[in-house]
Enzyme design. Structure first.
Site: not given
Ligand code: NAD
Length: 307
Positions: A35, A51, A71-73, A115, A139, A143, A168
């Site tokens: 993404t 990956d 952060l990858a998820a 999260s 999810y 986490k 959030n």
């Molecule tokens: P996002 O989807 O923009 O970022 C996640 C990134 O991980 C993406 O760029 C995606 O391409 C990459 N990714 C997914 N699977 C992968 C893999 N197998 N190998 C390598 N890369 C991979 O989401 P975000 O909002 O930036 O979230 C980043 C982190 O923060 C996540 O771990 C998420 O759980 C955590 N988080 C986000 C929020 C929020 O509100 N945005 C809240 C709590 C926690």
């Protein structure tokens, strides 16, 4: 310092990577671009597509790294209900693979992006880290499992670990997929284009909306803060906002009179989520400074998709 950020091309990852690179640090970014968008990264960030479970790639990328931000998820609660296996494979399996590679190379510290939803539906708000988690989605389970893996493997092999339970987060560059989009950019887009804002449930459910710059400040502090090893720390705004008030705020900052529809047939998810920030303040000197209205205005101003 030398950093590796997994998920670096994502919303939070790219903001963090660009910030650290601006501060003069060496920053490597890994992302499979499922993404993420590499265009979001400044040219000073050394980006590798791959990956997070690819250990040979991790061994190479981790050389000389002081701190890893993981952060990858996969990040969508509703999507995780449909595809729990994928969420387990990436969010849990990817975390374990990364910890193994960090152990092999000998990295000092990892900061995990966990999260708020790990808490689930708990009566008492704001939520303290000492509350027993009650995850309600794959999810959230993934986490919570990642937190435990990071802490346990870290303890066994002498890697310092910090898990930030981010609530959030919103701001410019947040991924906006066609299905299950995050509520803030989705409502902003709908309001700006005169579409209908569809609220799941009756709109009384609450969340803690935190602007990306505040999250980045907590993540930055977590890389060097003393006495945080093994801790879980909340990162939010500390303000509890229900969806009705979010809608009002969105309509206000966009100047829109878009229609609002409450779909009481669908679930609004967990009823209340708000972070207690006492520990973040003590351990990270964390002081979120951007109000919801200000954060929404900044998002509109800084994100070209809302021009
Ligand atoms: P996002 O989807 O923009 O970022 C996640 C990134 O991980 C993406 O760029 C995606 O391409 C990459 N990714 C997914 N699977 C992968 C893999 N197998 N190998 C390598 N890369 C991979 O989401 P975000 O909002 O930036 O979230 C980043 C982190 O923060 C996540 O771990 C998420 O759980 C955590 N988080 C986000 C929020 C929020 O509100 N945005 C809240 C709590 C926690």
């Amino acid at each position: 310092m030398n950093f590796l950020i997994t998920g670096a091309a994502g919303f939070l990852g790219s903001s963090l990577a660009n910030h650290l690179a601006r501060e003069g640090h060496q920053v490597r970014g890994l992302d499979d671009l499922s993404t993420g968008d590499p265009q979001a990264l400044s040219p000073d960030v050394h980006f590798t597509r791959g990956d997070v479970s690819d250990r040979p790639k991790l061994w190479t990328l981790l050389q000389e790294v002081d701190v890893v931000y993981h952060l990858a998820a996969r990040v969508s609660v509703p999507e995780s209900i449909l595809y729990p296996r994928d969420y387990n494979a990436v969010n849990v399996g990817g975390t374990v693979a990364l910890m193994e590679a960090m152990r092999d190379v000998g990295v000092r510290r990892v900061v995990l992006a966990s999260s708020g939803p790990v808490y689930g539906d708990l009566g008492e708000q704001p939520l303290k880290e000492s509350a027993a988690p009650n995850p309600r989605s794959p999810y959230a389970v993934s986490k919570l499992a990642a937190e435990y893996y990071v802490r346990t493997i870290g303890r066994l092999w002498g890697i310092e670990t910090v898990s930030l339970r981010i609530f959030n987060a919103y701001g410019p560059g947040q991924h906006l997929p066609p299905s299950h989009p995050p509520v803030v950019p989705h409502f902003l887009k709908q309001a700006q284009r005169g579409g209908t804002l569809v609220v799941h449930g009756d709109g009384t459910q609450t969340r803690d909306y935190v602007y990306v710059d505040d999250v980045v400040s907590a993540m930055v502090a977590a890389s060097t803060a003393p006495n945080v090893d093994g801790l879980v720390i909340n990162v939010g705004s500390g303000k509890e906002t229900n969806i009705r008030d979010l809608v009002k705020c969105v309509l206000d900052v966009t100047g829109s009179n878009a229609e609002v529809l409450y779909n009481t047939q669908t679930s609004g998810g967990v009823s209340r989520l708000c972070a207690d920030l006492t520990l973040a303040s003590q351990k990270l000197n964390y002081r979120p400074s951007i109000s919801l209205a200000e954060g929404l205005r900044l998002t509109l101003k800084r994100d070209p998709r809302f021009k």
